[in-house]
Write a protein that holds these residues in place. Structure first.
Motif, mmCIF file in Angstrom:
data_model
loop_
_atom_site.group_PDB
_atom_site.id
_atom_site.type_symbol
_atom_site.label_atom_id
_atom_site.label_comp_id
_atom_site.label_asym_id
_atom_site.label_seq_id
_atom_site.Cartn_x
_atom_site.Cartn_y
_atom_site.Cartn_z
ATOM 1 N N ASP A 1 0.858 -1.185 0.000
ATOM 2 C CA ASP A 1 0.000 0.000 0.000
ATOM 3 C C ASP A 1 0.893 1.234 0.000
ATOM 4 O O ASP A 1 1.771 1.369 0.850
ATOM 5 N N MET A 2 0.680 2.131 -0.955
ATOM 6 C CA MET A 2 1.475 3.355 -1.071
ATOM 7 C C MET A 2 0.547 4.540 -1.280
ATOM 8 O O MET A 2 -0.545 4.406 -1.831
ATOM 9 N N LEU A 3 1.020 5.692 -0.864
ATOM 10 C CA LEU A 3 0.259 6.925 -1.011
ATOM 11 C C LEU A 3 0.336 7.404 -2.457
ATOM 12 O O LEU A 3 1.421 7.580 -3.008
ATOM 13 N N MET B 1 -4.146 6.245 -0.199
ATOM 14 C CA MET B 1 -3.476 4.945 -0.165
ATOM 15 C C MET B 1 -4.120 3.992 -1.164
ATOM 16 O O MET B 1 -5.344 3.972 -1.332
ATOM 17 N N SER C 1 7.045 13.864 4.739
ATOM 18 C CA SER C 1 7.054 12.784 5.711
ATOM 19 C C SER C 1 7.258 11.468 4.968
ATOM 20 O O SER C 1 6.677 11.272 3.905
ATOM 21 N N SER D 1 6.861 7.652 3.795
ATOM 22 C CA SER D 1 5.837 6.624 3.790
ATOM 23 C C SER D 1 6.426 5.381 4.427
ATOM 24 O O SER D 1 7.608 5.077 4.221
ATOM 25 N N VAL E 1 6.368 1.354 4.669
ATOM 26 C CA VAL E 1 5.914 0.149 3.988
ATOM 27 C C VAL E 1 5.995 -0.995 4.988
ATOM 28 O O VAL E 1 7.058 -1.261 5.546
#
Length: 97
Positions: free
Chosen positions: A12-14, A20, A91, A93, A95
Motif C-alpha cells: 500500500d502506497m500513497l 493509499m 514525511s 511513507s 511500507v
C-alpha cells in the motif's frame, strides 16, 4: 551502490490523486522514448521479473523535470533519515514488510 529491497509483490502506497492504494512492487526500471498518436514521450517502465504484469508511465518534458526534482528531494530525505535526521521535503511513507 544498490541496497537490498525485500518486499511483498504488492504494498500500500500513497498516491497523488487517490490516497493509499495497493501498488505492484517493481525491482527493475527501464526508460524509453515512445511515439504515440498524440506525440513523442518519455516512458518509465516498471517491472518485476516474477510478476505477470508491469506498469508504464508516459511523460512529457514538464512531467519529467518535475519527477527529477521530486526524486532528488525523496533521495535527499531518505539519506537524512538514514543518518537519523528529520526529512526536509516530506514525511516518509512506511511500507509494512
Amino acid at each position: 551502490m544498490s541496497r537490498a529491497r525485500i518486499l511483498p509483490p504488492v504494498v500500500d502506497m500513497l498516491t497523488h490523486e487517490q490516497g493509499m492504494k495497493p501498488c505492484l512492487v517493481s525491482t527493475s526500471t527501464a526508460f524509453h522514448t515512445v511515439a504515440l498518436n498524440s506525440g513523442n514521450f518519455a516512458a518509465i517502465v516498471l517491472n518485476d521479473p516474477g510478476a505477470p504484469i508491469g506498469a508504464v508511465a508516459f511523460l512529457d518534458r514538464e512531467e519529467v523535470e518535475a519527477h527529477i526534482t521530486l526524486l532528488r528531494n525523496a533521495i535527499d530525505d531518505a539519506e537524512r533519515l538514514d543518518r537519523g535526521q528529520s526529512p526536509i521535503h516530506a514525511s516518509p511513507s512506511i511500507v509494512r514488510q
